[in-house]
Design a protein around this motif. Structure first.
Motif, PDB file in Angstrom:
ATOM      1  N   PRO A  21      57.464  24.795  79.166  1.00  0.00           N
ATOM      2  CA  PRO A  21      56.992  24.500  77.794  1.00  0.00           C
ATOM      3  C   PRO A  21      57.009  25.630  77.008  1.00  0.00           C
ATOM      4  O   PRO A  21      56.604  26.555  77.263  1.00  0.00           O
ATOM      5  N   LEU A  22      57.543  25.400  75.905  1.00  0.00           N
ATOM      6  CA  LEU A  22      57.908  26.415  74.918  1.00  0.00           C
ATOM      7  C   LEU A  22      56.299  27.435  74.586  1.00  0.00           C
ATOM      8  O   LEU A  22      56.280  28.440  74.368  1.00  0.00           O
ATOM      9  N   ALA A  23      55.507  26.313  74.389  1.00  0.00           N
ATOM     10  CA  ALA A  23      54.248  26.941  73.874  1.00  0.00           C
ATOM     11  C   ALA A  23      53.404  27.731  75.036  1.00  0.00           C
ATOM     12  O   ALA A  23      52.329  28.201  74.911  1.00  0.00           O
ATOM     13  N   ASP A  24      53.813  27.580  76.205  1.00  0.00           N
ATOM     14  CA  ASP A  24      53.089  28.126  77.249  1.00  0.00           C
ATOM     15  C   ASP A  24      53.426  29.649  77.668  1.00  0.00           C
ATOM     16  O   ASP A  24      52.961  30.346  78.532  1.00  0.00           O
ATOM     17  N   GLU A  25      54.432  30.119  77.018  1.00  0.00           N
ATOM     18  CA  GLU A  25      54.845  31.656  76.972  1.00  0.00           C
ATOM     19  C   GLU A  25      53.581  32.293  76.161  1.00  0.00           C
ATOM     20  O   GLU A  25      52.993  32.119  75.474  1.00  0.00           O
ATOM     21  N   THR A  26      53.002  33.407  77.004  1.00  0.00           N
ATOM     22  CA  THR A  26      52.080  34.199  76.749  1.00  0.00           C
ATOM     23  C   THR A  26      52.421  35.018  75.595  1.00  0.00           C
ATOM     24  O   THR A  26      53.345  35.463  75.642  1.00  0.00           O
ATOM     25  N   GLY A  27      51.396  35.462  74.740  1.00  0.00           N
ATOM     26  CA  GLY A  27      51.712  36.327  73.540  1.00  0.00           C
ATOM     27  C   GLY A  27      51.892  35.783  72.384  1.00  0.00           C
ATOM     28  O   GLY A  27      52.220  36.436  71.517  1.00  0.00           O
ATOM     29  N   LEU A  28      52.111  34.403  72.404  1.00  0.00           N
ATOM     30  CA  LEU A  28      52.371  33.512  70.873  1.00  0.00           C
ATOM     31  C   LEU A  28      51.003  33.444  70.143  1.00  0.00           C
ATOM     32  O   LEU A  28      49.950  33.233  70.701  1.00  0.00           O
ATOM     33  N   ASP A  29      51.167  33.675  68.794  1.00  0.00           N
ATOM     34  CA  ASP A  29      50.004  33.434  68.144  1.00  0.00           C
ATOM     35  C   ASP A  29      49.602  31.831  68.004  1.00  0.00           C
ATOM     36  O   ASP A  29      50.487  31.216  68.253  1.00  0.00           O
ATOM     37  N   PRO A  30      48.545  31.580  67.584  1.00  0.00           N
ATOM     38  CA  PRO A  30      48.391  30.176  67.578  1.00  0.00           C
ATOM     39  C   PRO A  30      49.181  29.192  66.770  1.00  0.00           C
ATOM     40  O   PRO A  30      49.587  28.077  67.081  1.00  0.00           O
ATOM     41  N   ALA A  31      49.670  29.602  65.448  1.00  0.00           N
ATOM     42  CA  ALA A  31      50.431  29.079  64.841  1.00  0.00           C
ATOM     43  C   ALA A  31      51.743  28.807  65.380  1.00  0.00           C
ATOM     44  O   ALA A  31      52.420  27.753  65.187  1.00  0.00           O
ATOM     45  N   GLU A  32      52.314  29.718  65.921  1.00  0.00           N
ATOM     46  CA  GLU A  32      53.649  29.912  66.353  1.00  0.00           C
ATOM     47  C   GLU A  32      53.648  28.836  67.529  1.00  0.00           C
ATOM     48  O   GLU A  32      54.513  28.042  67.908  1.00  0.00           O
ATOM     49  N   ALA A  33      52.616  29.011  68.571  1.00  0.00           N
ATOM     50  CA  ALA A  33      52.591  28.089  69.616  1.00  0.00           C
ATOM     51  C   ALA A  33      52.390  26.660  69.273  1.00  0.00           C
ATOM     52  O   ALA A  33      52.915  25.805  69.868  1.00  0.00           O
ATOM     53  N   ALA A  34      51.630  26.318  68.130  1.00  0.00           N
ATOM     54  CA  ALA A  34      51.483  25.103  67.600  1.00  0.00           C
ATOM     55  C   ALA A  34      52.844  24.368  67.198  1.00  0.00           C
ATOM     56  O   ALA A  34      53.425  23.178  67.385  1.00  0.00           O
ATOM     57  N   GLY A  35      53.444  25.264  66.380  1.00  0.00           N
ATOM     58  CA  GLY A  35      54.777  24.729  65.972  1.00  0.00           C
ATOM     59  C   GLY A  35      55.978  24.645  66.963  1.00  0.00           C
ATOM     60  O   GLY A  35      56.580  23.500  66.944  1.00  0.00           O
ATOM     61  N   LEU A  36      55.835  25.346  68.040  1.00  0.00           N
ATOM     62  CA  LEU A  36      56.678  25.231  69.046  1.00  0.00           C
ATOM     63  C   LEU A  36      56.421  23.918  69.663  1.00  0.00           C
ATOM     64  O   LEU A  36      57.378  23.017  70.254  1.00  0.00           O
ATOM     65  N   ASP A  37      55.140  23.821  70.187  1.00  0.00           N
ATOM     66  CA  ASP A  37      54.617  22.549  70.803  1.00  0.00           C
ATOM     67  C   ASP A  37      55.132  21.303  69.990  1.00  0.00           C
ATOM     68  O   ASP A  37      55.538  20.510  70.631  1.00  0.00           O
ATOM     69  N   ALA A  38      55.112  21.177  68.753  1.00  0.00           N
ATOM     70  CA  ALA A  38      55.043  20.044  67.916  1.00  0.00           C
ATOM     71  C   ALA A  38      56.651  19.624  68.038  1.00  0.00           C
ATOM     72  O   ALA A  38      57.242  18.639  68.203  1.00  0.00           O
ATOM     73  N   ALA A  39      57.675  20.777  67.971  1.00  0.00           N
ATOM     74  CA  ALA A  39      58.965  20.540  67.973  1.00  0.00           C
ATOM     75  C   ALA A  39      59.378  20.230  69.264  1.00  0.00           C
ATOM     76  O   ALA A  39      60.125  19.236  69.475  1.00  0.00           O
ATOM     77  N   GLU A  40      58.893  20.597  70.472  1.00  0.00           N
ATOM     78  CA  GLU A  40      59.191  20.172  71.713  1.00  0.00           C
ATOM     79  C   GLU A  40      58.775  18.557  71.924  1.00  0.00           C
ATOM     80  O   GLU A  40      59.758  17.824  72.615  1.00  0.00           O
ATOM     81  N   ARG A  41      57.687  18.336  71.462  1.00  0.00           N
ATOM     82  CA  ARG A  41      57.339  17.182  71.469  1.00  0.00           C
ATOM     83  C   ARG A  41      58.124  16.154  70.853  1.00  0.00           C
ATOM     84  O   ARG A  41      58.636  15.182  71.484  1.00  0.00           O
ATOM     85  N   ALA A  42      58.534  16.430  69.755  1.00  0.00           N
ATOM     86  CA  ALA A  42      59.790  15.377  69.089  1.00  0.00           C
ATOM     87  C   ALA A  42      60.965  15.487  69.722  1.00  0.00           C
ATOM     88  O   ALA A  42      61.581  14.399  69.920  1.00  0.00           O
TER      89      ALA A  42
END
Length: 341
Positions: A96-117
């Motif tokens: 899952p895109l947001a599981d990569e370590t080192g992401l800032d919270p905003a980036e992780a949230a954006g990737l998570d939302a995109a992946e969900r869609a």
């Protein structure tokens, strides 16, 4: 059945190995199909990469079955969503895109939302382990019948003879924060009184983490005992496995952990975290991020012959029941065939 496969650029770069790339190559070969590769800095592609992916998908006929690597697909719902109405899309999620370590919270949230869609729009989702499939269903609110598990296979390998002792440790993984080599060095710093060496085999792309691992080794007086070799493939990698006494993978997050089954295929004892499906009952599963637990397990391995014998026996039992690539391809063929309706 005609299947179109879309993969990220670099998947065939054998000098820069990753579990995802190996998986992609093996199932593509097993399916007997070619693949379109799309260059770009996925999952954050530039305009040209986005246009290239959109053009590739537009070129497939209506109703075509298309398998996309999640690294390419999951960050661009504005491209995948419209095509999901015309094509029968399956997305293979390695991590899952947001599981990569080192992401800032905003980036992780954006990737998570995109992946969900994306995953809600496509016809099927393929995960590489049962645990990963369950998490995708729960985290993204997906219909369970649309999420399928296709576990990686394992190539047979000869038993590793080892060094004749217990102290030659091996970690095969990209040197990145998610793989936890810094935690491993911290754990080993508590065992400086014992005889051991550590080979960290894997790409050194994450300069900041590589520097951290090297700095920790220097600070603890372990620079001559911790070696970062860079990536190895083919015979050099086989020799690294053959020479090792213990395989250690202190990952913070994994969807499967193919290097664990590569080690088990050689009868190598394993200490690892975040890899329950790959490890099975073949070794000791540790809590991710727990340096003290890792140090305790390593000390027991290095000082307790009964513990070593138990881990060796567990690895050899698991060796006989590892999944095969032929089974992986059959499972994936069934998923893709179901999309033809």
């Amino acid at each position: 059945m005609t299947v179109h496969v879309v993969l990220p650029g670099g998947v065939d770069d054998l000098a820069d190995p990753s579990g995802g790339n190996v998986y992609d190559r093996r199932v593509r070969s097993g399916l007997g199909v070619g693949a379109v590769t799309v260059g770009g800095s996925w999952p954050h592609p530039g305009a040209s990469a986005r246009a290239e992916l959109a053009g590739v998908l537009a070129g497939f006929p209506d109703g075509a079955v298309v398998l996309l690597d999640g690294l390419v697909a999951c960050g661009v719902p504005e491209i995948i969503g419209p095509e999901a109405h015309r094509l029968r899309l399956a997305v293979l999620v390695h991590l899952p895109l947001a599981d990569e370590t080192g992401l800032d919270p905003a980036e992780a949230a954006g990737l998570d939302a995109a992946e969900r869609a994306v995953l809600r729009a496509v016809s099927a989702v393929v995960a590489t382990s049962p645990r990963a499939a369950r998490r995708l269903v729960e985290h993204h609110g997906l219909a369970p019948e649309r999420v399928h598990t296709v576990m990686p296979g394992t190539d047979p390998a000869p038993l590793a003879p080892g060094s004749g002792g217990s102290g030659r440790l091996l970690c095969v993984a990209s040197v990145t924060p998610r793989k936890g080599q810094d935690l491993l060095v911290e754990a080993l710093a508590a065992l400086a009184d014992l005889p051991w060496t550590l080979d960290c085999v894997g790409p050194l792309r994450h300069a900041g983490h590589v520097a951290r691992v090297r700095d920790l080794a220097e600070r603890h007086g372990l620079a001559d005992r911790v070696r970062l070799t860079g990536p190895l493939t083919g015979e050099p990698l086989d020799r690294a496995y053959a020479a090792a006494d213990l395989f250690v993978l202190p990952s913070l997050a994994e969807t499967y952990g193919m290097v664990v089954t590569e080690a088990l295929a050689r009868g190598l004892p394993v200490l690892a975290s975040a890899v329950p499906d790959a490890l099975g009952d073949g070794g000791q599963l540790l809590p991710p991020g727990d340096v003290e637990a890792l140090a305790t397990a390593l000390r027991r391995w290095l000082t307790d012959e009964d513990a070593r014998r138990e881990l060796r026996e567990s690895a050899r039992r698991r060796r006989g029941g590892l999944p095969t690539w032929a089974a992986s391809v059959r499972d994936l063929e069934r998923v893709l065939a179901s999309l033809r309706g």
